[in-house]
Design an enzyme around this catalytic site. Structure first.
Site, PDB file in Angstrom:
ATOM      1  N   ASN A 153       0.821  -1.197   0.000  1.00 50.41           N
ATOM      2  CA  ASN A 153       0.000   0.000   0.000  1.00 50.41           C
ATOM      3  C   ASN A 153       0.863   1.257   0.000  1.00 50.41           C
ATOM      4  O   ASN A 153       0.982   1.925  -1.029  1.00 50.41           O
ATOM      5  CB  ASN A 153      -0.934  -0.017   1.224  1.00 50.41           C
ATOM      6  N   ASP A 154       1.505   1.556   1.118  1.00 51.74           N
ATOM      7  CA  ASP A 154       2.269   2.805   1.233  1.00 51.74           C
ATOM      8  C   ASP A 154       3.326   2.964   0.135  1.00 51.74           C
ATOM      9  O   ASP A 154       3.571   4.084  -0.317  1.00 51.74           O
ATOM     10  CB  ASP A 154       2.965   2.869   2.597  1.00 51.74           C
ATOM     11  N   VAL A 155       3.924   1.867  -0.288  1.00 51.49           N
ATOM     12  CA  VAL A 155       5.016   1.967  -1.261  1.00 51.49           C
ATOM     13  C   VAL A 155       4.531   2.335  -2.663  1.00 51.49           C
ATOM     14  O   VAL A 155       5.334   2.521  -3.566  1.00 51.49           O
ATOM     15  CB  VAL A 155       5.851   0.661  -1.351  1.00 51.49           C
TER      16      VAL A 155
END
Lengths: 467, 129
Positions: free
Chosen positions: A394-396
């Site tokens: 997600n964050d990446v």
């Protein structure tokens, strides 16, 4: 046995250890490297056996110890699931730390065995090295235990924070330093030795509890580094070349890995170590959430889109490891490849719970390593990809890292999945990632959310592709 | 000068000489205690610093795909601390040293075997197309 002979054997062992690391520069040479490491270890152990003054009873005891430990280690290493690798490594680090504490204790009690003086008359240099080895070893031990507990989900991965935490740690650190000075100036008091051990044990625990689960790659790398420095400290104490060299190798290796991980998140090592990331009201800057609509798709939709693609890039994250989806993922890739779809994998440096975790999981599922690419190698290719299959990450992938200076992940290098024609997100829910920020990608027109367990969803897609 | 005076002077000289000799022995003993410890430290420290540089260059050459095996194998080789544990266990130290030495031998043996086996397991999975 001749002393220069044993010293020479330790040198050979140290060189073999360097070659073991050198072998890891490429998968084809890596296994030979590992064998060199094993040979080096055997040489070091044999050289120690023929050390002058070894008692018969002692040799029996050592062989017994190696047999017990060796059996436990071998069984554990053979049974461990590849997804549980980070906690295994953390557990192993804790053992090195504890062993350093034990050896330092033994050296204090029988200095003549190590040629560092006689009881109560230990050389000052040896006292310095011994206390450093002891302190670093103790910190490594409890720190790794906490990292293990967090990775194994024995305790919650969320940061544990309380008022005055950093002041307490700083105070303990200074106290530890003072204790070491006192220990050296009193010529090695047993009481101070115990006190150093206790304070360092407490410090190791307190240093790691505020650090969240997804920052564990940095923590594990750092503890790896610590275990090396502890080994070096003991090496100096007993004047052993193999230990000093190996400790330095391991110490710098862990430090480099920590640096790479921090760079992968665009955060300083201090930011990571002070902990509490993703817990302090950052949701406020996350932007609008909930009121925007997302496009939800099914496995059939995903299969249809991928079948008509010519290039698919898979972006795996920790969620893939959690649901053990790597095998299903490889099956999916096999089916697609049969339809002449170009399938590649893109790995973010901090994906997973330890450096290189995703590469190992994909290798376990028989994904050839030449289909797996690092961020810098593949980031330009997203614009030519028809579909990006984001599974458990997600964050990446969050473009906010580039566009929103207020975001806690701003500046973090991301995989440019937003440049692809279609993005498929496999997620269990709309929950935000570790950083606690929403991902605007979810709401884009070319994004389709596939809600469900990563493994189950991928298996359903494989079935749908077969129809 | 009477023979008695001469004898007294000789005795005083002899006493002075013996005091000096004792002093010298004391100084030599201190020097002997420090010398073998001090010289190897500088020597060992040079090796340590050079090894850090070697580690730095070797590790930057490791491909990121193999960072997990790197961690497992460094963990295994840092268990060469077993050398210290073996000396503590096997030499004629005392009971405490033997006890802690033995515990350390068991702990790092877990690491040595576990570390190399798990590294080998990982590396054997990396295959080309």
């Amino acid at each position: 046995m001749n002393q220069s002979f044993t010293s020479f054997a330790y040198l050979v062992a140290a060189v073999l250890f360097i070659l073991a690391l050198r072998g890891l520069s490429h998968p084809t040479t890596s296994r030979r490297g590992n064998q060199m490491g094993i040979i080096g270890m055997v040489i070091a152990i044999l050289a120690t056996f023929v050390h002058g003054g070894m008692s018969g009873g002692g040799i029996v005891l050592i062989i017994l110890g190696i047999a017990i430990g060796g059996t436990i280690g071998t069984v554990a290493a053979q049974r461990i699931q590849m997804t549980a690798l980070p906690q295994l490594v953390a557990a192993f680090h804790s053992l090195v730390g504890l062993a350093a504490v034990c050896v330092a204790t033994a050296a204090l009690n029988a200095p003549q065995s190590f040629g560092i003086g006689t009881a109560h008359h230990i050389h000052v240099e040896s006292l310095i090295e011994m206390s450093l080895g002891l302190a670093i070893g103790a910190i490594t031990f409890t720190g790794s235990l906490i990292a293990f507990a967090k990775l194994q989900a024995l305790m919650k991965g969320t940061p544990i924070l309380f008022n005055g935490q950093h002041k307490l740690n700083l105070g303990l650190g200074i106290f530890l330093f003072v204790l070491i000075i006192l220990f050296i100036s009193t010529g090695g008091s047993g009481f101070l030795f115990t006190l150093i051990a206790l304070v360092a044990l407490a410090l190791g625990l307190l240093l790691i509890i505020p650090i969240g689960g997804a920052d564990m790659p940095v923590v594990v790398s750092m503890l790896n580094s610590y275990s090396g420095w502890a080994a070096s400290g003991i090496g100096f104490t007993i004047g052993n070349l193999a230990l000093i060299v190996t400790g330095a190798l391991v110490g710098s290796s862990g430090a480099i890995l920590s640096y790479i991980m921090c760079k992968g998140m665009n955060r300083s090592i201090f930011n990571v170590l002070l902990g509490g990331f993703g817990t302090t009201g950052e949701a406020a800057v996350a932007g609008p959430a909930g009121d925007k609509a997302v496009k939800i798709g099914s496995a059939d939709d995903a299969a249809f889109i991928m079948k008509n693609a010519s290039k698919v890039i898979v972006v795996p994250g920790y969620g893939m490891a959690v649901s053990q989806a790597q095998h299903a993922l490889r099956e999916m890739a096999d089916v697609l490849k049969k339809d002449n779809v170009d399938v590649r994998y893109a790995i973010h440096p901090v994906a997973g719970r330890m450096p290189g975790h995703m590469n190992v999981l994909l290798a376990e599922a028989n994904v050839p390593y030449d289909e797996v690419f690092e961020l810098e190698q593949i980031n330009n290719e997203f614009s030519t990809a028809d579909v990006v299959y984001v599974i458990g990450a997600n964050d990446v992938t969050n473009p906010a890292a580039k566009t929103n200076p207020a975001s806690p992940i701003f500046g973090m290098p991301i995989l440019d999945v937003d440049k692809a024609k279609t993005v498929l997100f496999v997620k269990r829910s709309m929950a935000s990632g570790y950083a606690g920020v929403d991902n605007e990608l979810f709401f884009r027109d070319n994004t389709m959310m596939l809600f469900g367990d990563a493994k189950k969803m991928t298996e359903e897609i494989v079935q749908a592709l077969g129809r | 000068m009477t023979p008695a005076d001469l004898a007294a002077q000789a005795a005083a000289l002899a006493h002075q000489a013996s005091v000096l000799a004792q002093n010298a022995a004391g100084v030599a003993a201190v020097a002997a205690q420090n010398a073998p410890a001090a010289a190897p430290f500088v020597y060992l420290f040079s090796i340590f610093v050079l090894a850090i540089f070697v580690g730095y260059y070797v590790v930057w050459n490791v491909t990121p795909a193999l960072h997990s095996p790197l961690m497992a194998v460094t963990n295994a080789i840092s268990s060469v601390i077993i050398v210290g544990a073996m000396l503590a266990t096997g030499l004629h130290g005392n009971g405490t040293a033997h006890f802690f030495g033995f515990i350390a031998v068991v702990l790092v043996s877990v690491n040595i075997f576990g570390g190399f086996v798990v590294t080998n397991r990982m590396l054997s999975m990396f295959r080309k197309k």
